[in-house]
Enzyme design. Sequence first.
Site, short mmCIF file in Angstrom:
data_model
loop_
_atom_site.label_atom_id
_atom_site.label_comp_id
_atom_site.label_asym_id
_atom_site.label_seq_id
_atom_site.Cartn_x
_atom_site.Cartn_y
_atom_site.Cartn_z
N ASP A 10 0.86 -1.18 0.00
CA ASP A 10 0.00 0.00 0.00
C ASP A 10 0.90 1.23 0.00
O ASP A 10 1.66 1.45 0.94
CB ASP A 10 -0.89 -0.04 1.25
N ASP A 106 -3.06 2.52 -5.83
CA ASP A 106 -1.99 2.54 -4.84
C ASP A 106 -1.81 1.24 -4.05
O ASP A 106 -0.94 1.17 -3.20
CB ASP A 106 -2.21 3.70 -3.85
N GLU A 107 -2.63 0.24 -4.31
CA GLU A 107 -2.51 -1.00 -3.55
C GLU A 107 -2.39 -2.18 -4.50
O GLU A 107 -2.88 -2.14 -5.63
CB GLU A 107 -3.75 -1.21 -2.66
#
Lengths: 427, 88
Positions: A10, A106-107
Amino acid sequence: MRQRAILHIDMNAFYASVEQHNNPAIRNKPVVVAGDPERRNGIILAKSREAKAAGVKTAQALWEAKQACPNVIVVPPDYAAYKKYSRLARLIYYEYTNQIEPFGLDEAWIDITGSLHLFGSQEAIAQEISERVKSELGLTVSIGSSWNKVFAKLGSDIDPGDGIVSITPENYKRIAWTLPAKNLIYVGAATAHKLHLSGIETIGDVAHISDTFCRNRFGGTGKVGRMLRAFARGEDPSPVKVFDPAKADVDYTIKGIGNGLTAPHDLECEEDVRALVWLLSESVAQRMRESCFRCRTVAVGARFAHDLSGYSRQLTLRTPTCITKDIANCAMELLKNAQPLNRENALRAIHVRATHLVPMTEPIQDDLFGNTQRVLEMERLEYAIDNLRRRFGNKCVYRMVELTDDTMAHLDIKESNTVHPVGFLRE
Amino acid sequence: MKGIEERVKRYVLVTTRTDEEGHVRPLEVQLRGKTYVIDEVLRVQRRNARRVGGDGICYTVRMGNTITEMYYDHPRWFVEEKVYTESC
Protein backbone atom coordinates in the site's frame (compact mmCIF):
# COMPACT_ATOMS: atom_id res chain seq x y z
CA MET A 1 0.14 -28.14 0.17
CA ARG A 2 2.79 -25.46 0.53
CA GLN A 3 1.77 -22.43 2.52
CA ARG A 4 1.38 -19.37 0.36
CA ALA A 5 3.50 -16.23 0.70
CA ILE A 6 1.43 -13.14 -0.04
CA LEU A 7 2.29 -9.48 0.31
CA HIS A 8 -0.11 -6.57 0.27
CA ILE A 9 1.64 -3.34 -0.73
CA ASP A 10 0.00 0.00 0.00
CA MET A 11 1.65 3.23 -1.13
CA ASN A 12 1.44 5.70 1.75
CA ALA A 13 -0.72 8.82 1.22
CA PHE A 14 -0.30 8.11 -2.47
CA TYR A 15 -1.60 11.21 -4.26
CA ALA A 16 -0.11 13.60 -1.72
CA SER A 17 3.19 11.69 -1.69
CA VAL A 18 3.49 11.91 -5.47
CA GLU A 19 2.90 15.66 -5.32
CA GLN A 20 5.50 16.10 -2.58
CA HIS A 21 7.95 13.87 -4.41
CA ASN A 22 7.69 15.98 -7.57
CA ASN A 23 7.78 19.33 -5.75
CA PRO A 24 10.40 19.59 -2.97
CA ALA A 25 8.98 22.96 -1.90
CA ILE A 26 5.91 21.29 -0.35
CA ARG A 27 7.70 18.44 1.41
CA ASN A 28 7.31 18.13 5.19
CA LYS A 29 4.30 20.46 4.98
CA PRO A 30 0.56 19.80 5.33
CA VAL A 31 -0.58 19.12 1.78
CA VAL A 32 -3.94 17.99 0.47
CA VAL A 33 -4.96 16.95 -3.01
CA ALA A 34 -8.45 18.26 -3.64
CA GLY A 35 -10.90 18.76 -6.44
CA ASP A 36 -11.90 22.16 -7.80
CA PRO A 37 -14.26 24.08 -5.49
CA GLU A 38 -15.37 26.15 -8.52
CA ARG A 39 -16.74 22.98 -10.09
CA ARG A 40 -18.20 21.98 -6.74
CA ASN A 41 -16.12 18.93 -6.21
CA GLY A 42 -13.72 20.46 -3.70
CA ILE A 43 -13.34 17.32 -1.64
CA ILE A 44 -10.12 16.12 -0.04
CA LEU A 45 -8.90 13.22 -2.17
CA ALA A 46 -5.68 12.64 -0.23
CA LYS A 47 -3.68 14.18 2.61
CA SER A 48 -0.01 14.13 3.51
CA ARG A 49 1.20 12.76 6.84
CA GLU A 50 1.58 16.34 8.11
CA ALA A 51 -1.99 17.23 7.13
CA LYS A 52 -3.27 14.05 8.77
CA ALA A 53 -1.49 14.97 12.00
CA ALA A 54 -3.21 18.36 11.88
CA GLY A 55 -6.61 16.68 11.79
CA VAL A 56 -7.44 16.77 8.10
CA LYS A 57 -9.51 13.79 6.91
CA THR A 58 -10.03 12.35 3.45
CA ALA A 59 -13.45 13.14 1.89
CA GLN A 60 -13.81 16.28 4.00
CA ALA A 61 -14.89 19.43 2.21
CA LEU A 62 -12.07 21.87 1.53
CA TRP A 63 -13.44 24.44 3.96
CA GLU A 64 -13.47 21.82 6.74
CA ALA A 65 -9.86 20.93 6.02
CA LYS A 66 -8.84 24.60 6.15
CA GLN A 67 -10.62 24.94 9.46
CA ALA A 68 -8.62 22.04 10.87
CA CYS A 69 -5.37 23.23 9.29
CA PRO A 70 -5.40 26.89 8.16
CA ASN A 71 -1.98 26.72 6.50
CA VAL A 72 -2.75 23.61 4.48
CA ILE A 73 -1.42 23.64 0.91
CA VAL A 74 -4.03 22.62 -1.66
CA VAL A 75 -2.91 20.92 -4.86
CA PRO A 76 -5.18 19.87 -7.76
CA PRO A 77 -5.11 16.19 -8.71
CA ASP A 78 -2.75 15.04 -11.46
CA TYR A 79 -4.14 11.63 -12.41
CA ALA A 80 -1.61 11.19 -15.23
CA ALA A 81 1.19 11.33 -12.66
CA TYR A 82 -0.59 8.97 -10.26
CA LYS A 83 -1.16 6.43 -13.03
CA LYS A 84 2.51 6.76 -14.03
CA TYR A 85 3.81 5.99 -10.54
CA SER A 86 1.27 3.24 -10.06
CA ARG A 87 2.53 1.60 -13.25
CA LEU A 88 6.19 2.06 -12.28
CA ALA A 89 5.57 0.49 -8.87
CA ARG A 90 3.84 -2.50 -10.46
CA LEU A 91 6.78 -2.94 -12.83
CA ILE A 92 8.99 -3.28 -9.74
CA TYR A 93 6.63 -5.91 -8.28
CA TYR A 94 6.61 -7.67 -11.64
CA GLU A 95 10.33 -8.36 -11.24
CA TYR A 96 9.49 -10.69 -8.35
CA THR A 97 6.34 -12.43 -9.54
CA ASN A 98 3.74 -12.41 -12.29
CA GLN A 99 0.92 -12.93 -9.77
CA ILE A 100 -0.03 -9.35 -9.07
CA GLU A 101 -3.54 -8.15 -8.32
CA PRO A 102 -3.89 -4.37 -8.23
CA PHE A 103 -6.50 -2.93 -5.89
CA GLY A 104 -6.80 0.61 -7.13
CA LEU A 105 -3.86 2.75 -8.13
CA ASP A 106 -1.99 2.54 -4.84
CA GLU A 107 -2.51 -1.00 -3.55
CA ALA A 108 -1.69 -4.45 -4.83
CA TRP A 109 -1.50 -8.03 -3.64
CA ILE A 110 1.43 -10.06 -4.91
CA ASP A 111 1.91 -13.80 -4.51
CA ILE A 112 5.61 -14.60 -4.10
CA THR A 113 5.21 -18.27 -3.15
CA GLY A 114 7.03 -19.39 -6.28
CA SER A 115 9.73 -16.73 -5.92
CA LEU A 116 11.07 -17.52 -2.43
CA HIS A 117 13.74 -19.87 -3.72
CA LEU A 118 14.99 -17.12 -6.05
CA PHE A 119 14.92 -14.03 -3.86
CA GLY A 120 15.00 -15.21 -0.26
CA SER A 121 12.44 -15.10 2.54
CA GLN A 122 9.07 -13.40 2.44
CA GLU A 123 10.33 -10.65 4.74
CA ALA A 124 13.51 -10.18 2.69
CA ILE A 125 11.51 -9.69 -0.50
CA ALA A 126 9.18 -7.27 1.27
CA GLN A 127 12.17 -5.29 2.55
CA GLU A 128 13.76 -5.20 -0.89
CA ILE A 129 10.56 -4.01 -2.57
CA SER A 130 10.11 -1.32 0.06
CA GLU A 131 13.67 -0.06 -0.44
CA ARG A 132 13.40 -0.11 -4.24
CA VAL A 133 10.14 1.85 -4.29
CA LYS A 134 11.76 4.42 -2.03
CA SER A 135 15.04 4.72 -3.93
CA GLU A 136 13.63 4.47 -7.46
CA LEU A 137 10.35 6.33 -7.09
CA GLY A 138 10.87 8.40 -3.96
CA LEU A 139 7.69 7.00 -2.36
CA THR A 140 7.12 4.92 0.78
CA VAL A 141 4.96 1.85 1.15
CA SER A 142 3.37 -0.16 3.94
CA ILE A 143 3.62 -3.89 3.37
CA GLY A 144 1.56 -6.63 4.99
CA SER A 145 3.03 -10.11 4.79
CA SER A 146 0.99 -13.23 5.43
CA TRP A 147 -0.21 -16.52 3.99
CA ASN A 148 -3.54 -15.15 2.72
CA LYS A 149 -4.82 -11.96 1.10
CA VAL A 150 -7.04 -10.85 3.98
CA PHE A 151 -4.33 -10.91 6.64
CA ALA A 152 -1.80 -9.42 4.22
CA LYS A 153 -4.10 -6.42 3.70
CA LEU A 154 -4.73 -6.22 7.44
CA GLY A 155 -0.99 -6.02 8.00
CA SER A 156 -0.49 -3.13 5.59
CA ASP A 157 -3.54 -1.32 7.00
CA ILE A 158 -2.20 -1.35 10.56
CA ASP A 159 1.31 -0.24 9.62
CA PRO A 160 1.64 3.51 10.30
CA GLY A 161 3.81 4.02 7.22
CA ASP A 162 7.02 2.84 5.56
CA GLY A 163 6.98 -0.43 7.46
CA ILE A 164 6.38 -4.16 7.15
CA VAL A 165 3.94 -6.11 9.32
CA SER A 166 4.07 -9.89 9.24
CA ILE A 167 1.01 -11.86 10.30
CA THR A 168 1.98 -15.52 10.62
CA PRO A 169 0.21 -18.67 11.80
CA GLU A 170 2.15 -18.22 15.06
CA ASN A 171 1.14 -14.63 15.80
CA TYR A 172 -2.18 -13.98 14.05
CA LYS A 173 -4.22 -14.48 17.21
CA ARG A 174 -2.09 -11.94 19.01
CA ILE A 175 -2.01 -9.37 16.19
CA ALA A 176 -5.16 -9.84 14.08
CA TRP A 177 -7.68 -11.12 16.61
CA THR A 178 -7.21 -8.18 18.97
CA LEU A 179 -8.10 -5.64 16.28
CA PRO A 180 -11.60 -4.12 15.94
CA ALA A 181 -13.92 -6.08 13.65
CA LYS A 182 -14.26 -3.07 11.35
CA ASN A 183 -10.63 -3.52 10.32
CA LEU A 184 -11.52 -6.74 8.52
CA ILE A 185 -12.02 -6.35 4.78
CA TYR A 186 -15.68 -6.19 3.80
CA VAL A 187 -16.75 -5.09 7.27
CA GLY A 188 -18.02 -1.58 6.64
CA ALA A 189 -19.86 0.72 9.02
CA ALA A 190 -23.20 -1.07 8.63
CA THR A 191 -21.77 -4.57 9.19
CA ALA A 192 -19.63 -3.37 12.09
CA HIS A 193 -22.74 -1.93 13.75
CA LYS A 194 -24.63 -5.15 13.14
CA LEU A 195 -21.84 -7.12 14.81
CA HIS A 196 -21.57 -4.61 17.66
CA LEU A 197 -25.26 -5.04 18.48
CA SER A 198 -24.48 -8.70 19.09
CA GLY A 199 -21.39 -8.01 21.17
CA ILE A 200 -18.99 -8.92 18.37
CA GLU A 201 -16.25 -6.31 18.73
CA THR A 202 -12.97 -7.82 17.55
CA ILE A 203 -11.77 -9.92 14.66
CA GLY A 204 -11.22 -12.69 17.20
CA ASP A 205 -14.93 -12.51 18.06
CA VAL A 206 -15.79 -12.76 14.36
CA ALA A 207 -13.64 -15.89 14.14
CA HIS A 208 -15.90 -17.62 16.66
CA ILE A 209 -19.38 -16.75 15.35
CA SER A 210 -21.65 -19.73 14.84
CA ASP A 211 -23.51 -20.86 11.73
CA THR A 212 -26.76 -19.98 13.46
CA PHE A 213 -25.53 -16.44 14.08
CA CYS A 214 -24.49 -16.16 10.45
CA ARG A 215 -27.97 -17.14 9.24
CA ASN A 216 -29.82 -14.98 11.75
CA ARG A 217 -27.69 -11.87 11.43
CA PHE A 218 -26.81 -11.91 7.74
CA GLY A 219 -29.89 -13.58 6.34
CA GLY A 220 -30.29 -16.27 3.73
CA THR A 221 -27.96 -19.19 4.21
CA GLY A 222 -25.54 -17.05 6.22
CA LYS A 223 -22.98 -17.09 3.41
CA VAL A 224 -21.67 -13.60 4.15
CA GLY A 225 -21.23 -14.37 7.84
CA ARG A 226 -19.39 -17.61 7.10
CA MET A 227 -17.16 -15.74 4.65
CA LEU A 228 -16.25 -13.15 7.32
CA ARG A 229 -15.57 -15.92 9.82
CA ALA A 230 -13.24 -17.61 7.34
CA PHE A 231 -11.48 -14.28 6.74
CA ALA A 232 -11.00 -13.84 10.49
CA ARG A 233 -9.50 -17.31 10.80
CA GLY A 234 -7.06 -16.76 7.95
CA GLU A 235 -8.88 -19.32 5.82
CA ASP A 236 -9.32 -17.07 2.78
CA PRO A 237 -8.41 -19.29 -0.19
CA SER A 238 -8.85 -16.68 -2.92
CA PRO A 239 -5.89 -16.59 -5.30
CA VAL A 240 -3.93 -13.54 -6.35
CA LYS A 241 -4.81 -13.11 -9.99
CA VAL A 242 -2.17 -13.00 -12.70
CA PHE A 243 -1.06 -9.55 -13.81
CA ASP A 244 -1.03 -8.57 -17.46
CA PRO A 245 1.48 -5.73 -17.86
CA ALA A 246 0.09 -4.93 -21.31
CA LYS A 247 -3.24 -4.14 -19.75
CA ALA A 248 -1.67 -2.74 -16.57
CA ASP A 249 -4.59 -4.17 -14.71
CA VAL A 250 -6.25 -7.46 -13.93
CA ASP A 251 -8.80 -9.32 -16.00
CA TYR A 252 -12.24 -9.12 -14.59
CA THR A 253 -15.75 -9.51 -15.83
CA ILE A 254 -17.36 -6.17 -16.51
CA LYS A 255 -20.78 -6.11 -14.94
CA GLY A 256 -21.67 -2.55 -15.79
CA ILE A 257 -20.36 0.66 -17.23
CA GLY A 258 -21.29 3.97 -15.65
CA ASN A 259 -20.38 7.61 -15.37
CA GLY A 260 -21.42 10.21 -12.88
CA LEU A 261 -20.72 13.88 -12.35
CA THR A 262 -21.35 16.59 -9.77
CA ALA A 263 -22.62 19.42 -11.96
CA PRO A 264 -20.85 22.82 -11.84
CA HIS A 265 -24.21 24.37 -10.90
CA ASP A 266 -27.53 23.08 -9.58
CA LEU A 267 -29.66 21.56 -12.33
CA GLU A 268 -32.95 23.43 -12.01
CA CYS A 269 -34.73 22.61 -15.26
CA GLU A 270 -35.16 19.81 -17.73
CA GLU A 271 -32.75 21.38 -20.24
CA ASP A 272 -29.93 21.46 -17.69
CA VAL A 273 -30.54 17.85 -16.72
CA ARG A 274 -30.79 16.76 -20.37
CA ALA A 275 -27.40 18.30 -21.25
CA LEU A 276 -25.65 16.41 -18.45
CA VAL A 277 -27.53 13.17 -19.06
CA TRP A 278 -26.51 13.20 -22.72
CA LEU A 279 -22.87 13.91 -21.82
CA LEU A 280 -22.84 11.00 -19.40
CA SER A 281 -24.75 8.69 -21.76
CA GLU A 282 -22.33 9.54 -24.56
CA SER A 283 -19.38 8.44 -22.44
CA VAL A 284 -21.13 5.28 -21.22
CA ALA A 285 -22.20 4.29 -24.74
CA GLN A 286 -18.74 4.95 -26.18
CA ARG A 287 -17.07 2.87 -23.47
CA MET A 288 -19.59 0.09 -24.06
CA ARG A 289 -18.85 0.02 -27.78
CA GLU A 290 -15.10 -0.02 -27.09
CA SER A 291 -15.60 -3.03 -24.83
CA CYS A 292 -17.89 -4.63 -27.46
CA PHE A 293 -21.00 -4.76 -25.30
CA ARG A 294 -24.62 -3.76 -25.51
CA CYS A 295 -26.71 -3.31 -22.40
CA ARG A 296 -30.17 -4.51 -21.44
CA THR A 297 -30.68 -2.24 -18.44
CA VAL A 298 -30.16 1.47 -17.92
CA ALA A 299 -29.91 2.83 -14.39
CA VAL A 300 -29.77 6.42 -13.18
CA GLY A 301 -28.89 7.90 -9.83
CA ALA A 302 -29.49 11.47 -8.78
CA ARG A 303 -28.59 13.56 -5.74
CA PHE A 304 -30.67 16.56 -4.65
CA ALA A 305 -28.96 19.90 -4.21
CA HIS A 306 -30.82 20.94 -1.05
CA ASP A 307 -29.94 18.01 1.23
CA LEU A 308 -27.68 15.73 -0.87
CA SER A 309 -30.11 12.83 -0.45
CA GLY A 310 -30.40 10.66 -3.52
CA TYR A 311 -32.37 8.05 -5.36
CA SER A 312 -31.84 5.59 -8.16
CA ARG A 313 -34.06 4.03 -10.80
CA GLN A 314 -33.56 1.50 -13.52
CA LEU A 315 -35.35 0.19 -16.59
CA THR A 316 -34.84 -2.95 -18.64
CA LEU A 317 -35.02 -2.37 -22.39
CA ARG A 318 -36.82 -4.54 -24.92
CA THR A 319 -33.66 -5.08 -26.94
CA PRO A 320 -30.03 -4.56 -25.92
CA THR A 321 -28.45 -1.35 -27.15
CA CYS A 322 -25.17 0.54 -27.33
CA ILE A 323 -26.64 3.67 -28.93
CA THR A 324 -26.22 6.93 -27.03
CA LYS A 325 -29.72 8.13 -27.91
CA ASP A 326 -31.38 5.04 -26.46
CA ILE A 327 -29.46 5.29 -23.20
CA ALA A 328 -29.97 9.03 -22.85
CA ASN A 329 -33.70 8.88 -23.63
CA CYS A 330 -34.17 6.04 -21.17
CA ALA A 331 -32.23 7.89 -18.46
CA MET A 332 -34.27 11.06 -19.01
CA GLU A 333 -37.52 9.12 -18.84
CA LEU A 334 -36.47 7.57 -15.52
CA LEU A 335 -35.55 10.95 -14.07
CA LYS A 336 -38.73 12.69 -15.27
CA ASN A 337 -40.89 9.89 -13.86
CA ALA A 338 -39.09 9.98 -10.49
CA GLN A 339 -39.38 13.70 -9.66
CA PRO A 340 -40.34 16.91 -11.49
CA LEU A 341 -37.19 18.52 -12.89
CA ASN A 342 -37.56 22.04 -11.53
CA ARG A 343 -36.01 24.46 -9.05
CA GLU A 344 -37.74 22.91 -6.04
CA ASN A 345 -36.17 19.55 -6.87
CA ALA A 346 -32.86 20.89 -8.20
CA LEU A 347 -30.24 18.20 -8.64
CA ARG A 348 -26.56 18.38 -7.68
CA ALA A 349 -25.24 15.20 -9.30
CA ILE A 350 -26.37 12.55 -11.78
CA HIS A 351 -25.06 9.07 -12.51
CA VAL A 352 -25.90 7.00 -15.59
CA ARG A 353 -25.06 3.31 -15.71
CA ALA A 354 -25.52 0.50 -18.23
CA THR A 355 -25.86 -3.00 -16.77
CA HIS A 356 -26.85 -6.51 -17.84
CA LEU A 357 -24.21 -6.32 -20.52
CA VAL A 358 -24.31 -8.70 -23.47
CA PRO A 359 -21.42 -9.24 -25.87
CA MET A 360 -21.92 -7.80 -29.33
CA THR A 361 -21.33 -11.23 -30.79
CA GLU A 362 -24.50 -12.50 -29.15
CA PRO A 363 -27.48 -12.61 -31.59
CA ILE A 364 -30.35 -10.28 -30.77
CA GLN A 365 -34.00 -11.16 -31.09
CA ASP A 366 -35.48 -8.45 -33.31
CA ASP A 367 -38.48 -6.48 -32.14
CA LEU A 368 -41.38 -7.19 -34.50
CA PHE A 369 -42.55 -3.59 -34.31
CA GLY A 370 -39.12 -2.04 -34.25
CA ASN A 371 -36.96 -0.73 -37.05
CA THR A 372 -33.90 -2.94 -37.23
CA GLN A 373 -32.49 -1.12 -40.22
CA ARG A 374 -32.65 2.18 -38.40
CA VAL A 375 -30.86 0.65 -35.38
CA LEU A 376 -28.06 -0.62 -37.60
CA GLU A 377 -27.72 2.81 -39.22
CA MET A 378 -27.52 4.48 -35.83
CA GLU A 379 -24.85 2.04 -34.67
CA ARG A 380 -22.81 2.70 -37.82
CA LEU A 381 -23.10 6.43 -37.20
CA GLU A 382 -21.94 5.99 -33.61
CA TYR A 383 -18.92 3.98 -34.76
CA ALA A 384 -18.05 6.67 -37.31
CA ILE A 385 -18.12 9.28 -34.52
CA ASP A 386 -16.01 6.98 -32.31
CA ASN A 387 -13.42 6.78 -35.09
CA LEU A 388 -13.30 10.56 -35.41
CA ARG A 389 -12.84 10.89 -31.65
CA ARG A 390 -10.09 8.28 -31.62
CA ARG A 391 -8.20 10.24 -34.24
CA PHE A 392 -8.90 13.81 -33.18
CA GLY A 393 -9.90 13.60 -29.52
CA ASN A 394 -13.25 13.36 -27.76
CA LYS A 395 -13.92 17.06 -28.17
CA CYS A 396 -13.90 17.05 -31.97
CA VAL A 397 -17.59 16.15 -32.21
CA TYR A 398 -20.40 17.32 -29.91
CA ARG A 399 -24.15 16.95 -30.00
CA MET A 400 -26.16 20.17 -29.93
CA VAL A 401 -27.98 19.11 -26.78
CA GLU A 402 -24.64 18.89 -24.93
CA LEU A 403 -23.78 22.47 -25.88
CA THR A 404 -26.90 24.05 -24.39
CA ASP A 405 -25.08 24.54 -21.08
CA ASP A 406 -21.91 26.66 -21.37
CA THR A 407 -20.48 25.45 -18.08
CA MET A 408 -20.57 21.82 -19.17
CA ALA A 409 -19.90 22.21 -22.87
CA HIS A 410 -16.12 21.85 -22.41
CA LEU A 411 -16.25 18.65 -20.34
CA ASP A 412 -14.63 15.49 -21.67
CA ILE A 413 -16.20 12.95 -19.35
CA LYS A 414 -14.82 9.85 -21.05
CA GLU A 415 -11.23 11.11 -21.01
CA SER A 416 -11.39 12.00 -17.33
CA ASN A 417 -13.04 8.73 -16.39
CA THR A 418 -11.16 6.84 -13.70
CA VAL A 419 -12.05 3.27 -12.85
CA HIS A 420 -11.76 2.75 -9.09
CA PRO A 421 -10.82 -0.44 -7.21
CA VAL A 422 -12.54 -3.56 -8.35
CA GLY A 423 -14.38 -5.26 -5.52
CA PHE A 424 -12.54 -7.99 -3.59
CA LEU A 425 -15.37 -10.41 -4.25
CA ARG A 426 -15.47 -10.30 -8.03
CA GLU A 427 -15.58 -13.16 -10.52
CA MET B 1 31.92 34.21 -1.55
CA LYS B 2 29.82 31.69 -3.35
CA GLY B 3 26.77 31.70 -1.06
CA ILE B 4 24.54 28.79 -0.20
CA GLU B 5 24.60 25.90 -2.66
CA GLU B 6 21.25 24.64 -3.77
CA ARG B 7 20.10 22.32 -6.50
CA VAL B 8 17.46 23.11 -9.10
CA LYS B 9 15.95 20.91 -11.75
CA ARG B 10 17.24 21.95 -15.16
CA TYR B 11 16.00 20.34 -18.35
CA VAL B 12 18.86 20.00 -20.81
CA LEU B 13 19.58 19.26 -24.41
CA VAL B 14 21.26 15.88 -24.76
CA THR B 15 22.63 14.22 -27.87
CA THR B 16 22.24 10.45 -27.68
CA ARG B 17 22.92 7.34 -29.68
CA THR B 18 20.53 4.38 -29.62
CA ASP B 19 21.85 0.98 -30.64
CA GLU B 20 20.02 -1.93 -32.26
CA GLU B 21 19.04 -3.30 -28.83
CA GLY B 22 17.47 0.00 -27.85
CA HIS B 23 20.21 0.93 -25.36
CA VAL B 24 20.60 4.68 -25.11
CA ARG B 25 24.05 6.20 -24.75
CA PRO B 26 24.19 9.95 -24.02
CA LEU B 27 27.03 11.55 -25.98
CA GLU B 28 26.88 15.27 -25.17
CA VAL B 29 24.94 17.58 -22.89
CA GLN B 30 24.45 21.32 -23.19
CA LEU B 31 24.27 23.40 -20.04
CA ARG B 32 24.49 27.18 -19.66
CA GLY B 33 25.45 27.54 -23.31
CA LYS B 34 28.37 25.11 -23.09
CA THR B 35 28.55 21.64 -24.56
CA TYR B 36 30.09 18.87 -22.46
CA VAL B 37 31.24 15.61 -23.99
CA ILE B 38 30.35 12.50 -22.00
CA ASP B 39 33.43 10.30 -21.90
CA GLU B 40 31.98 7.32 -20.09
CA VAL B 41 28.71 6.00 -18.68
CA LEU B 42 29.50 4.44 -15.30
CA ARG B 43 26.08 3.27 -14.18
CA VAL B 44 22.46 3.23 -15.33
CA GLN B 45 19.66 2.67 -12.84
CA ARG B 46 16.20 4.01 -12.10
CA ARG B 47 16.36 6.47 -9.22
CA ASN B 48 14.46 9.28 -7.67
CA ALA B 49 16.03 12.74 -7.83
CA ARG B 50 15.48 13.52 -4.20
CA ARG B 51 17.07 16.95 -4.18
CA VAL B 52 15.05 18.46 -7.03
CA GLY B 53 11.99 16.22 -7.18
CA GLY B 54 10.94 13.70 -9.77
CA ASP B 55 12.73 10.59 -10.92
CA GLY B 56 13.91 8.77 -14.03
CA ILE B 57 16.63 6.56 -15.44
CA CYS B 58 19.73 7.92 -13.74
CA TYR B 59 22.94 7.90 -15.79
CA THR B 60 26.10 8.34 -13.75
CA VAL B 61 28.58 9.74 -16.25
CA ARG B 62 32.15 10.96 -16.41
CA MET B 63 32.99 14.16 -18.26
CA GLY B 64 36.73 14.59 -18.04
CA ASN B 65 37.54 14.36 -14.33
CA THR B 66 34.02 15.16 -13.21
CA ILE B 67 31.51 12.49 -12.29
CA THR B 68 27.91 13.60 -12.28
CA GLU B 69 24.38 12.37 -12.83
CA MET B 70 21.74 13.04 -15.43
CA TYR B 71 18.20 11.74 -15.50
CA TYR B 72 16.07 10.57 -18.39
CA ASP B 73 12.39 11.05 -17.59
CA HIS B 74 10.69 10.28 -20.87
CA PRO B 75 10.77 12.24 -23.07
CA ARG B 76 13.15 14.75 -21.46
CA TRP B 77 16.52 14.81 -19.72
CA PHE B 78 17.25 16.82 -16.60
CA VAL B 79 20.15 17.47 -14.26
CA GLU B 80 20.37 18.71 -10.68
CA GLU B 81 22.07 21.99 -11.41
CA LYS B 82 24.03 23.70 -8.67
CA VAL B 83 23.03 27.29 -8.00
CA TYR B 84 24.26 29.61 -5.34
CA THR B 85 22.00 31.91 -3.37
CA GLU B 86 23.21 34.78 -1.25
CA SER B 87 23.84 33.88 2.37
CA CYS B 88 22.37 36.09 5.06
